[in-house]
Each structure stands twice: as structure tokens, then as C-alpha cells.
Enzyme design. Structure first.
Site, mmCIF file in Angstrom:
data_model
loop_
_atom_site.group_PDB
_atom_site.id
_atom_site.type_symbol
_atom_site.label_atom_id
_atom_site.label_comp_id
_atom_site.label_asym_id
_atom_site.label_seq_id
_atom_site.Cartn_x
_atom_site.Cartn_y
_atom_site.Cartn_z
ATOM 1 N N LYS A 49 49.507 77.615 42.172
ATOM 2 C CA LYS A 49 48.367 77.520 43.314
ATOM 3 C C LYS A 49 48.334 75.905 43.519
ATOM 4 O O LYS A 49 48.491 74.996 42.834
ATOM 5 C CB LYS A 49 47.085 77.510 42.410
ATOM 6 C CG LYS A 49 45.716 77.272 43.066
ATOM 7 C CD LYS A 49 45.467 78.657 43.971
ATOM 8 C CE LYS A 49 44.439 78.602 45.224
ATOM 9 N NZ LYS A 49 45.137 77.992 46.464
ATOM 10 N N LYS A 94 53.026 73.888 45.114
ATOM 11 C CA LYS A 94 52.921 72.986 46.555
ATOM 12 C C LYS A 94 54.043 73.359 47.553
ATOM 13 O O LYS A 94 55.000 73.762 46.961
ATOM 14 C CB LYS A 94 52.755 71.537 46.059
ATOM 15 C CG LYS A 94 51.986 70.792 47.339
ATOM 16 C CD LYS A 94 50.528 70.492 46.903
ATOM 17 C CE LYS A 94 50.035 69.964 48.037
ATOM 18 N NZ LYS A 94 48.418 69.527 47.517
ATOM 19 N N GLY A 148 45.438 75.013 52.052
ATOM 20 C CA GLY A 148 45.573 73.722 53.056
ATOM 21 C C GLY A 148 45.983 72.423 51.980
ATOM 22 O O GLY A 148 45.613 72.389 51.016
ATOM 23 N N ASP A 149 46.281 71.521 53.013
ATOM 24 C CA ASP A 149 46.482 70.128 52.537
ATOM 25 C C ASP A 149 46.595 69.232 53.955
ATOM 26 O O ASP A 149 46.070 69.978 54.760
ATOM 27 C CB ASP A 149 47.921 69.847 51.784
ATOM 28 C CG ASP A 149 47.977 68.576 51.166
ATOM 29 O OD1 ASP A 149 47.125 68.333 50.047
ATOM 30 O OD2 ASP A 149 48.639 67.704 51.703
ATOM 31 N N ASN A 155 39.670 66.562 56.372
ATOM 32 C CA ASN A 155 38.753 67.295 55.523
ATOM 33 C C ASN A 155 38.181 66.537 54.542
ATOM 34 O O ASN A 155 36.882 66.498 54.082
ATOM 35 C CB ASN A 155 39.509 68.423 55.027
ATOM 36 C CG ASN A 155 38.788 69.332 54.160
ATOM 37 O OD1 ASN A 155 38.851 69.376 52.878
ATOM 38 N ND2 ASN A 155 37.780 70.185 54.568
HETATM 39 N N1 NAI Z 1 42.304 69.454 51.624
HETATM 40 C C1 NAI Z 1 42.139 69.534 50.191
HETATM 41 O O1 NAI Z 1 41.305 70.422 49.774
HETATM 42 C C2 NAI Z 1 42.746 68.524 49.326
HETATM 43 C C3 NAI Z 1 43.276 67.472 49.709
HETATM 44 N N2 NAI Z 1 43.841 66.646 48.797
HETATM 45 C C4 NAI Z 1 44.441 65.191 49.421
HETATM 46 O O2 NAI Z 1 43.511 64.597 50.141
HETATM 47 C C5 NAI Z 1 44.333 63.758 51.123
HETATM 48 C C6 NAI Z 1 43.753 64.050 52.568
HETATM 49 O O3 NAI Z 1 43.797 65.494 52.730
HETATM 50 P P1 NAI Z 1 43.042 66.243 53.919
HETATM 51 O O4 NAI Z 1 41.815 65.725 54.087
HETATM 52 O O5 NAI Z 1 43.098 67.879 53.402
HETATM 53 O O6 NAI Z 1 44.105 66.168 55.240
HETATM 54 P P2 NAI Z 1 43.567 66.327 56.522
HETATM 55 O O7 NAI Z 1 44.876 66.641 57.486
HETATM 56 O O8 NAI Z 1 42.478 66.770 57.115
HETATM 57 O O9 NAI Z 1 43.252 64.530 56.706
HETATM 58 C C7 NAI Z 1 44.172 63.633 56.500
HETATM 59 C C8 NAI Z 1 43.787 62.309 56.981
HETATM 60 O O10 NAI Z 1 44.520 61.310 56.464
HETATM 61 C C9 NAI Z 1 44.996 60.426 57.518
HETATM 62 N N3 NAI Z 1 46.312 59.772 57.035
HETATM 63 C C10 NAI Z 1 47.314 60.450 57.127
HETATM 64 N N4 NAI Z 1 48.193 59.567 56.548
HETATM 65 C C11 NAI Z 1 47.437 58.283 56.875
HETATM 66 C C12 NAI Z 1 48.027 56.984 56.503
HETATM 67 N N5 NAI Z 1 49.373 56.665 56.345
HETATM 68 N N6 NAI Z 1 47.108 56.009 56.710
HETATM 69 C C13 NAI Z 1 45.888 56.202 56.988
HETATM 70 N N7 NAI Z 1 45.500 57.505 57.139
HETATM 71 C C14 NAI Z 1 46.155 58.537 57.140
HETATM 72 C C15 NAI Z 1 44.916 61.496 58.696
HETATM 73 O O11 NAI Z 1 44.857 60.682 59.939
HETATM 74 C C16 NAI Z 1 43.688 62.268 58.429
HETATM 75 O O12 NAI Z 1 42.633 61.685 58.737
HETATM 76 C C17 NAI Z 1 45.840 64.210 51.024
HETATM 77 O O13 NAI Z 1 46.330 63.249 50.259
HETATM 78 C C18 NAI Z 1 45.718 65.669 50.203
HETATM 79 O O14 NAI Z 1 46.774 65.773 49.353
HETATM 80 C C19 NAI Z 1 43.579 66.665 47.449
HETATM 81 C C20 NAI Z 1 43.039 67.684 47.186
HETATM 82 C C21 NAI Z 1 42.346 68.678 47.888
HETATM 83 O O1 AKG Z 2 42.806 74.515 47.214
HETATM 84 C C1 AKG Z 2 44.155 74.688 46.845
HETATM 85 O O2 AKG Z 2 44.696 75.570 46.398
HETATM 86 C C2 AKG Z 2 45.047 73.334 46.636
HETATM 87 C C3 AKG Z 2 44.328 72.076 47.285
HETATM 88 C C4 AKG Z 2 45.324 71.082 47.050
HETATM 89 O O3 AKG Z 2 46.222 71.106 47.962
HETATM 90 C C5 AKG Z 2 45.238 69.970 46.267
HETATM 91 O O4 AKG Z 2 44.431 69.902 45.332
HETATM 92 O O5 AKG Z 2 46.063 69.156 46.215
#
Ligand code: NAI
Ligand code: AKG
Length: 443
Positions: free
Chosen positions: A89, A125, A164-165, A239
Site C-alpha cells: 500500500k 510506492k 496519490g502522492d 493536498n
Molecule cells: N497526499 C498524501 O496523502 C500524502 C502525501 N505525503 C507527502 O506529502 C508531500 C506533499 O504531497 P502532496 O501534498 O500530496 O502533493 P501535491 O502534488 O498535492 O503537492 C506538492 C506540493 O509541494 C510543492 N513542492 C514540490 N516540490 C517542492 C520544492 N522543491 N519546494 C517547495 N515546494 C515544493 C508543490 O509545489 C506542491 O505545492 C510529499 O512529500 C508526499 O510524499 C505523505 C503522506 C500522504
Molecule cells: O494513501 C496511500 O495509500 C498512500 C499515501 C502516501 O503516499 C504516503 O503515505 O506517503
């Protein structure tokens, strides 16, 4: 040389150039020394050697045709890292920086994070070097369909469940799901983060950010403090950042900054989240557009968000976005608490600074686990052919985050390092997986 050092040395030799994977493995394994000492059976069973080697690692071609009729070729990945406690997952990341080292670090972290949720999910992943930025909906759909045309044969509701990520949100999950269903003729919980009309869970969209704030509030509560009135800096504006901001504001904190990969905004009066949602979720624009409407706010190009004095810092953008200097600046400016919404946003040096200076600090694998936990709740609802109310899912999410805080605190205390949640999260996450692997024999 200790067993842990030998495993790390061999890992670096076998996986040259995968620097993020080396970093994640070093962070985890070095905290496991005392566990290994207490459990010599793990070494005898070569448990760490098996843990750092993915069960399966897929790399595939993703050809697609752009709007001008040109053929484009990207690389797709899925690393099925560990299935000791449940089906693989973890999310999919679409970003030009994606390579096997990044996917492996994320998959490795996911093993322990998923274990901490208390739910039956293993670690995996995937992703691609495809960049959704600037692409039309049609191009994103063409890419997603091609990506799934290979991936479908490796995944399944009881095998591997992506989500998603970075770069993969509701739009991408919809296109991926449509193609999976079309090829397999199966309507199943093979992806999470689905739309609410076709099997998605209420509160999944909010879950990572909300969960991050719930665990931060729990940590403050344990120190007789609350988020009310706190000045908060959140990096990123995707997100995780958006819904962390929303929950922090609901709990009475003042969020003053957000960023994207181009720069950061500072709004002394507090972030106008409706405006950010309009820019990021509707227009898919850049964060600098914020100051066109909020003319009193500032926009700064490039890095620098961690120079803003704050009580609570929530890095929610990407790996290694907060280095040793940033950590020292935050500490000098009086930061009380740091909790990671992103995966591995702090460098090893920054982590050391937070621990050395006794800052309340929760690493990503514990703090951002609410997203994947709610994905597992989506799988449960799909299996039952039911959907729960927003309040029901949100209540369960709160319970899970409080439980994670308890587990990481107890493990830290049990290993003579109270308050060290890096050690606490690694050990608590590891033990469940390690015991399951021991029970299942040499596989
Ligand atoms: N979406 C999820 O449910 C989860 C996401 N994450 C982690 O959270 C982080 C953000 O993911 P999301 O919000 O889902 O992605 P997203 O694609 O919705 O947003 C990513 C954000 O980070 C910014 N970003 C990317 N590279 C950057 C950089 N070098 N400097 C400054 N800003 C930067 C982007 O402009 C964007 O605003 C990642 O590390 C991801 O692995 C962790 C757990 C779950
Ligand atoms: O919802 C999921 O399965 C994974 C979320 C995720 O990519 C993370 O926890 O970094």
C-alpha cells in the site's frame, strides 16, 4: 563493525547512487541497534538484509501521444517493498525528479508508517518521471491510461493498492481507475483516493493534513499546551499543506506562510485558504498569484520559508526541503514543535538539530500516516460495500493519530530515549513487521 553497519554498508554498495534510499535506510537502521541487541534472533534470520531488499521492483515503459501528435516516453515504477502485514500500500508520484532511489526511499518509509497505523497494510510506492504541470487534461489522461496498461497486471485489491502522492490527485486517480476497470472488468478497491461517486471515502482528501494537525495537537496536549493562538508556518501548497492549514485554522492557530517549488508567501494576517484552494485546486496555478488578490501579503522567490519566526513548523512539500541551517534558524527563532506532513522533509542534519535541542519533533512516518490510514479505511468500506459519514471517518482518523502518538512515545520511553520520536516511530513500526516476518519463515 555492528550488524546494522554491515547491512548499511552492503546496501550502499548494492544500490549505488540511490542517495535518498541510503538516507532513509540510515535513519531507520541506526535507531534499531538496541532492538537488535535485545533480539539476536533477528540477525540469525538475516531480517535486516531481507527488510532492505524490496520483495519486487518493477520498471516499465510508458509511451503516450501529446496534443501535438508527438510520441512521448516516460518511465514507470512500482516497488512492492514488504507484504509481511498486508497487501502493498502506498502512493504514486508523478514528478520529473522521480527515479528508483526516490521510489525506494518512499516505499521503505511506507513499511513502518503503515505498520504504525495499526491497520493491515504492507509497504509499496510507485510513480513516474512524467510531469503533469502544464499538461492538458487530455495529455494527463493519455499518460495515465498508458501507465495503467502495464501496471494493472501487478496490482489488485488484495495484492497491491496504489493511491496519490505528489502530482497524483483526484483527476489522475480517476483516469487510472477507469483504465484498470476497462482492462480487467473488475470494480474493486484497487486504488484509494477515488472520487466520492465511485467508491472514494469521505475525508480521504483531508486526511493527511488533518491527521498531521491531530498528532501535533496531541503532542502539544502532552506538554499542557494547545494550538490555539500559535503562529504556524506550512511549506508546500498541495493536498497535504492545504488541509493541514485548514485544520490548524479550525483549531485556532494562525497559519502565516505557504510555498511551492518557485517561492513562498507570507501573510501576516493569516492565510486566506479559500483563495489558495481557488489558485491551487481549481486553476492549478502558482502560489505567487496569491499576492495579486491579497496585496498586503508578500511573495519571495526561491527558498527561505524557514526564516519566518514561528511556534510550529509543518513541512508539507517534499524530501530534504529543510536542512541543518534551516533547523538552526527555526530553533534560534524559538520554534516549539515541528511535525512532518511530507516524507523525509528534514535532512539527517536537521533531524539531529531538532533532537539535540529537545524540540518537540514528529517525523513523517508517524505524523503523515493519517493519509494512508484513511486509504485503508476506504478499502474497508469498499470491501463492505458501504460508505461511512465524514464524521465517522474523521473520528476514526483522530483515534488512529492519538494511538500513533501513544505508540511512538511508549517505544521511545521503553528504549531510554523519552521524547525521541524518530527512534520511537522506527522501533514501534519495525517491531510489528519484524515479528510478522519471523512468524512467516524465510521468505
Ligand atoms: N497526499 C498524501 O496523502 C500524502 C502525501 N505525503 C507527502 O506529502 C508531500 C506533499 O504531497 P502532496 O501534498 O500530496 O502533493 P501535491 O502534488 O498535492 O503537492 C506538492 C506540493 O509541494 C510543492 N513542492 C514540490 N516540490 C517542492 C520544492 N522543491 N519546494 C517547495 N515546494 C515544493 C508543490 O509545489 C506542491 O505545492 C510529499 O512529500 C508526499 O510524499 C505523505 C503522506 C500522504
Ligand atoms: O494513501 C496511500 O495509500 C498512500 C499515501 C502516501 O503516499 C504516503 O503515505 O506517503
Amino acid at each position: 563493525m555492528s550488524y546494522v553497519s554491515e547491512v548499511l554498508e552492503e546496501l550502499i554498495r548494492k544500490n549505488p547512487g540511490e542517495k535518498e534510499f541510503h538516507q532513509a535506510a540510515t535513519e531507520v537502521l541506526t535507531t534499531l541497534e538496541p532492538v537488535i541487541e535485545k533480539n539476536p534472533q533477528f540477525q540469525k534470520a538475516a531480517l535486516l538484509e531481507r527488510l532492505v531488499e524490496p520483495e519486487r521492483q518493477l520498471k516499465f515503459r510508458v509511451p503516450w501521444v501529446d496534443d501535438k501528435g508527438n510520441v512521448q516516453v516516460n518511465v514507470g515504477y512500482r516497488v512492492e517493498f514488504n507484504s509481511a502485514i498486508g497487501p502493498y500500500k502506498g502512493g504514486l508520484r508523478f514528478h520529473p525528479s522521480v527515479n528508483i532511489g526516490i521510489i525506494k526511499f518512499l516505499g521503505f518509509e511506507q513499511i513502518f508508517k503503515n505498520s504504525l497505523t495499526g491497520l493491515p497494510i504492507g509497504g509499496g510506492k510507485g510513480g513516474s518521471d512524467f510531469d503533469p504541470k502544464g499538461k492538458s487534461d487530455n495529455e494527463v489522461m493519455a499518460f495515465c491510461q498508458s501507465f495503467m496498461t502495464e501496471l494493472y497486471r501487478h496490482i489488485g485489491a488484495d495484492t497491491d493498492v496504489p493511491a496519490g502522492d505528489i502530482g497524483v490527485g483526484g483527476r489522475e486517480i480517476g483516469y487510472l481507475y477507469g483504465q484498470y476497470k476497462r482492462i480487467t472488468n473488475r470494480y474493486e478497491s484497487v486504488l484509494t483516493g477515488k472520487g466520492l461517486t465511485y467508491g472514494g471515502s469521505l475525508a480521504r482528501k483531508e486526511a493527511t493534513g488533518y491527521g498531521l494537525v491531530y498528532i501535533t495537537a496531541e503532542m502539544l496536549r502532552a506538554h499542557n499546551d494547545t494550538l490555539a493562538g500559535k503562529k504556524v508556518v506550512v511549506s508546500g501548497s498541495g493536498n497535504v499543506a492545504i488541509y493541514a492549514t485548514e485544520k490548524a485554522q479550525q483549531l485556532g492557530a494562525k497559519v502565516v506562510a505557504l510555498s511551492d517549488s518557485n517561492g513562498w508567501i507570507y501573510d501576516e494576517e493569516g492565510i486566506d485558504l479559500a483563495l489558495v484552494k481557488e489558485i491551487k485546486e481549481v486553476r492549478r496555478g502558482r502560489i505567487k498569484e496569491y499576492v495579486q488578490t491579497r496585496t498586503n501579503a508578500e511573495y519571495h522567490e526561491g527558498k527561505g520559508i524557514w526564516t519566518i519566526p514561528c511556534d510550529v513548523a509543518l513541512p508539507c512539500a517534499t524530501q530534504n526541503e529543510l536542512n541543518g541551517d534551516d533547523a538552526r534558524t527555526l530553533i534560534k527563532n524559538g520554534v516549539l514543535a515541528v511535525a512532518e506532513g511530507a516524507n523525509m522533509p528534514s535532512t539527517l542534519e536537521a533531524t539531529e538539530e531538532f533532537l539535540k535541542n529537545k524540540i518537540m519533533y514528529i517525523p513523517g512516518k508517524a505524523a503523515n500516516a493519517g493519509g494512508v490510514a484513511t486509504s485503508a479505511l476506504e478499502m474497508s468500506q469498499n470491501a463492505q460495500r458501504l460508505s461511512w459519514s465524514f464524521e465517522e471517518v474523521d473520528q476514526k482518523l483522530q483515534g488512529i493519530m492519538v494511538n500513533i502518538y501513544r505508540q511512538i512515545s511508549e517505544a521511545a520511553a521503553a528504549y531510554d530515549a523519552p521524547g525521541n520520536f524518530v527512534l520511537g516511530a522506527n522501533i514501534a513500526g519495525f517491531l510489528k513487521v519484524a515479528n510478522a516476518m519471523m512468524d512467516q519463515g524465510i521468505v
